[in-house]
Write a protein that holds these residues in place. Structure first.
Motif, PDB file in Angstrom:
ATOM      1  N   HIS A  80       0.833  -1.202   0.000  1.00  0.00           N
ATOM      2  CA  HIS A  80       0.000   0.000   0.000  1.00  0.00           C
ATOM      3  C   HIS A  80       0.867   1.253   0.000  1.00  0.00           C
ATOM      4  O   HIS A  80       1.912   1.295   0.647  1.00  0.00           O
ATOM      5  N   THR A 115      -7.886   3.451   4.281  1.00  0.00           N
ATOM      6  CA  THR A 115      -7.718   3.085   2.869  1.00  0.00           C
ATOM      7  C   THR A 115      -6.923   1.790   2.688  1.00  0.00           C
ATOM      8  O   THR A 115      -6.891   1.238   1.584  1.00  0.00           O
ATOM      9  N   VAL A 138      -8.045  -1.324   0.529  1.00  0.00           N
ATOM     10  CA  VAL A 138      -9.309  -1.053  -0.184  1.00  0.00           C
ATOM     11  C   VAL A 138      -8.987  -0.931  -1.677  1.00  0.00           C
ATOM     12  O   VAL A 138      -8.574   0.127  -2.153  1.00  0.00           O
ATOM     13  N   LYS A 139      -9.200  -2.019  -2.411  1.00  0.00           N
ATOM     14  CA  LYS A 139      -8.748  -2.079  -3.804  1.00  0.00           C
ATOM     15  C   LYS A 139      -9.441  -1.072  -4.710  1.00  0.00           C
ATOM     16  O   LYS A 139      -8.836  -0.548  -5.640  1.00  0.00           O
ATOM     17  N   LYS A 140     -10.713  -0.755  -4.423  1.00  0.00           N
ATOM     18  CA  LYS A 140     -11.426   0.191  -5.285  1.00  0.00           C
ATOM     19  C   LYS A 140     -10.907   1.617  -5.127  1.00  0.00           C
ATOM     20  O   LYS A 140     -11.230   2.490  -5.928  1.00  0.00           O
ATOM     21  N   ALA A 141     -10.058   1.848  -4.116  1.00  0.00           N
ATOM     22  CA  ALA A 141      -9.466   3.173  -3.919  1.00  0.00           C
ATOM     23  C   ALA A 141      -8.156   3.347  -4.684  1.00  0.00           C
ATOM     24  O   ALA A 141      -7.661   4.469  -4.810  1.00  0.00           O
TER      25      ALA A 141
END
Length: 240
Positions: free
Chosen positions: A117, A224, A227-230
């Motif tokens: 990340h 965050t 959170v892959k959609k972020a």
């Protein structure tokens, strides 16, 4: 959880960086703190025994890459940016070097690394002044040099995330206040004026700000994680 994770915080000695570093240590992460040579460590002085300190200039790409190879970070938080709005050509150049070229060097050094990340902290100044609430989909029209530098760094991060398929999230904080804030900013200034019984000098009326408490910003950045959609997206952090 963050227990045992290698977390690399760039700009750890700054206002937001110091608060984030404290929270990461409290969550039992192994924190590698990058600070610039000659930087003021007062905000993290009592944390030094608990973290791994790296004094590196972001503009020294080779040393930065070597440092990152040694750390092998699982997570990266990029908060590197001089505070304030520069008023001289030299100050503007320094801001550009740190925000844009420093971010470029960081991304180049991270390209071959497998990490979990990356959070890049931008700024609401990237949007420029508007009459309506600021949404992430707005076209960037910064009116300050700081806004231009921050917007340029954000574009570099987005391109990097797309080109390398990296888990990178961009956060745009609004007017952050709280522990370790610079004494020249509104809330510390108002408190000191009240304590000393002095007049509080204000700017001209007509400006609006969206204050956000520093712990809420730190919490938002940690929410965050994973959170892959972020990934590759921009998230405004303010009250709206």
């Amino acid at each position: 959880g963050l227990q045992g994770k290698n977390v690399f915080v760039i700009g750890a000695a700054g206002f937001v960086g110091a608060n984030l570093t404290r929270e990461l240590l409290d969550q039992e992460a192994t924190v590698h703190a990058l600070v610039r040579p000659g930087g003021n460590l007062v905000r993290i002085s009592e944390l030094l025994p608990r973290l791994r300190l790296h004094t590196v200039d972001l503009n020294d790409g080779d040393e930065l890459a070597e440092t990152i190879r040694g750390i092998e970070p699982n997570m990266i938080f990029n908060l590197a940016s001089p505070a304030g709005h520069p008023s001289t050509p030299l100050a503007r150049f320094q801001l550009l070097k740190t925000s844009v070229l420093g971010t470029f060097n960081l991304l180049e050094a991270l390209a071959p690394i497998e990490f979990e990340h990356f959070v890049h902290f931008g700024s609401s100044t990237e949007y420029g002044p508007r009459e309506t609430p600021l949404r992430e989909t707005l076209r960037l029209e910064p009116s300050t040099f700081r806004g231009v530098a921050k917007a340029s760094a954000a574009l570099l991060c987005q391109q990097f995330a797309r080109a390398h398929q990296k888990p990178l999230v961009l956060i745009r904080p609004f007017s952050v206040y709280g522990y370790w804030e610079a004494p020249t900013r509104l809330i510390p200034k108002a408190i000191m004026a009240a304590l000393r019984g002095r007049e509080l000098k204000l700017t001209a009326p007509g400006f609006s700000r969206d204050p956000i408490f520093v712990h809420d910003l730190v919490e938002a950045s940690l929410l965050t994680l994973g959170v892959k959609k972020a990934y590759g997206k921009i998230i405004n952090v303010g009250s709206g």
